[in-house]
Design an enzyme around this catalytic site. Structure first.
Site, mmCIF file in Angstrom:
data_model
loop_
_atom_site.group_PDB
_atom_site.id
_atom_site.type_symbol
_atom_site.label_atom_id
_atom_site.label_comp_id
_atom_site.label_asym_id
_atom_site.label_seq_id
_atom_site.Cartn_x
_atom_site.Cartn_y
_atom_site.Cartn_z
ATOM 1 N N TYR A 204 -4.108 1.136 3.479
ATOM 2 C CA TYR A 204 -5.224 0.230 3.226
ATOM 3 C C TYR A 204 -5.885 -0.203 4.542
ATOM 4 C CZ TYR A 204 -3.578 -0.728 -1.615
ATOM 5 O OH TYR A 204 -3.208 -0.649 -2.932
ATOM 6 N N THR B 10 5.351 -4.481 7.778
ATOM 7 C CA THR B 10 6.601 -4.328 7.023
ATOM 8 C C THR B 10 7.386 -3.069 7.419
ATOM 9 O OG1 THR B 10 5.300 -3.396 5.226
ATOM 10 C CG2 THR B 10 5.908 -5.706 5.038
ATOM 11 N N HIS B 11 6.755 -2.165 8.196
ATOM 12 C CA HIS B 11 7.512 -1.012 8.674
ATOM 13 C C HIS B 11 8.448 -1.370 9.836
ATOM 14 C CE1 HIS B 11 4.642 1.517 6.503
ATOM 15 N NE2 HIS B 11 5.416 2.552 6.747
ATOM 16 N N SER C 274 0.826 -1.211 0.000
ATOM 17 C CA SER C 274 0.000 0.000 0.000
ATOM 18 C C SER C 274 0.865 1.269 0.000
ATOM 19 C CB SER C 274 -0.916 0.005 1.217
ATOM 20 O OG SER C 274 -0.147 -0.139 2.392
ATOM 21 N N CYS D 158 2.594 -6.598 1.932
ATOM 22 C CA CYS D 158 1.672 -5.771 2.711
ATOM 23 C C CYS D 158 0.864 -6.692 3.604
ATOM 24 C CB CYS D 158 0.757 -5.016 1.745
ATOM 25 S SG CYS D 158 -0.530 -4.047 2.554
ATOM 26 N N ASN D 159 0.994 -6.491 4.905
ATOM 27 C CA ASN D 159 0.264 -7.349 5.832
ATOM 28 C C ASN D 159 -1.239 -7.189 5.694
ATOM 29 O OD1 ASN D 159 1.913 -8.929 8.068
ATOM 30 N ND2 ASN D 159 3.122 -7.168 7.422
ATOM 31 N N THR D 160 -1.706 -5.951 5.445
ATOM 32 C CA THR D 160 -3.146 -5.729 5.316
ATOM 33 C C THR D 160 -3.703 -6.512 4.126
ATOM 34 O OG1 THR D 160 -2.943 -3.537 6.253
ATOM 35 C CG2 THR D 160 -4.937 -3.986 5.019
#
Lengths: 279, 279
Positions: free
Chosen positions: B50, B194-195, B19, B81-83
């Site tokens: 997201y 991911t941050h 995202s 992206c985990n979301t």
């Protein structure tokens, strides 16, 4: 133009919108300043944040929020979003929608210029609002001698949303953000994001400790509420005390579930019902 | 099915999308694990985040990102992206686009189950990923005895984006977030956003100090890179060392200006060129 139609117009609610829930601090200030007014608030929670979007997208989103409120029947619009106020001139919305529109940047700028003695004004805001240059532009139109120092403070929004308003984490973050404003010797600091009033007490404490007890904190939410009050009164649009309860109706564009707790914190009052709308 | 066409396929880049820019930590891990691979990364910076959007919207956005990369010619997709990984099953993207697709949640879950001795696994992630229940679900499919404790850590994304990776503010925030995981006596903590690898050193230090030196930190970015490596090797899709330089091509959907500095921090390398695309 009969008496009854202008009284009907006076009884319409104010429409307030923001990209998310931060604008509820403006609703809170409006309720304090205008206890007789009903309010319909629209938070565009599905498309929050606007701060990272291009100007054309922000204009499109703002118009769709504003139109939705106008279609519901409101007597005036308050743009309770610094990003929108910094991107779309309230004048443009007024012309497109044929309704009075007030933003948050101009009232904040006017209050800052009124409060400064030295002419050195600091702005705390999101990275998007600082990058837009909206506050320096608005202040330059009011005073030729003012110097404006902007400081982006990206952590303050998630701190306010988390409810971390006391303790070391917000204190040290605020300390770091106000340091450049201390070095610039500002005597006014504008809270240029509708989330920041949640942290006002802490910000004020740190500012008085680090810069001095005479530094004025301008809360753009309160400054806006006072201008809305004056606006309604001078145009005979203020609702008269009628014994009927004024109401606050909350609309959001994403699933309302998670927003109730944050909304209550921002509004300073329990939020019972939240309606989801499609824009 | 000639030798030259499969060699041509091997030489295609990997497509990675997120995202925003957080997924660049996955690119960084992929470059370490797979030094011969070229990568095309797409960050949907115009529509970030997201995490606050409804599932139908996330599916629509993810499909448009994935299609854009497939149209450019990639040999496999990594959903960094985990979301998205928590909302859209990689299997669904694989079927719709007819290309191998790997997410970040399953590799993180597998690495956590492999690392735990007591079966008590903690997850640090965004509020959206925690609310989705994706990690508990993925872990439950791998182990019937594992207990999962999720902790939303909303401040860690802005801290990583600000580059506040040392000092008291991130330290105290991390301390507060890991306290419930300490009380639950977890022996593995998954960095489920991911941050977070940007803050890995600090998180690890606080975890070892508060919970114990044997607590394992699972970085879902690295876990994913290792699974991608195995996947490419077992299917003979890995690019052979050819002397040609591998490249990283960055695409974003919003004006690239402000992203360069953050992108460099996440990638761990200077970012020279960023291309803007319309989805």
């Amino acid at each position: 133009m009969s008496g009854s139609s202008s009284s009907a117009r006076r009884d319409l609610p104010l429409g307030v919108f923001d990209s998310g829930l931060g604008g509820l601090t403006v609703v809170r200030a409006l309720r304090e300043a205008l206890p007789n007014e009903s309010i319909v608030y629209l938070g565009d929670t599905a498309r929050v944040p606007y701060g990272t979007k291009g100007a054309a997208t922000v204009v499109r989103y703002a118009l769709s929020c504003a139109r939705h409120l106008v279609d519901r029947g409101v007597k005036a619009l308050v743009v309770a979003c610094n990003t929108v106020s910094a991107t779309v001139a309230p004048e443009r919305l007024r012309i497109e929608l044929d309704i009075p529109v007030l933003g948050v940047v101009d009232p904040g700028a006017r209050a800052a210029v009124a409060a400064t003695r030295t002419g050195r004004i600091g702005i705390l805001a999101t990275a998007g609002t600082i990058a837009s240059g909206a506050y320096p532009r608005a202040i330059a139109q009011l005073s030729t001698r003012a110097e404006v120092v902007g400081q982006a403070a990206p952590l303050l929004v998630p701190l306010a949303e988390e409810g971390w308003t006391t303790g070391e984490v917000p204190r040290l973050a605020v300390r770091r953000y106000i340091e450049p404003l201390a070095l610039a010797q500002v005597d006014v600091i504008v809270l240029g994001c509708t989330h920041y009033p949640i942290l006002r007490e802490l910000i004020e404490g740190e500012v008085h400790r680090r810069i001095g007890p005479d530094v004025a904190i301008v809360d753009s939410a309160r400054a806006t509420a006072h201008e809305v009050k004056t606006f309604l009164e001078t145009r005979d649009l203020a609702r008269h005390g009628s014994g009927e309860m004024r109401s606050v109706h909350l609309l959001v564009t994403d699933v309302p579930g998670a927003f109730r707790e944050t909304a209550s914190r921002f509004l300073g009052d329990a939020v019972s019902e939240v309606e989801q709308v499609d824009l």
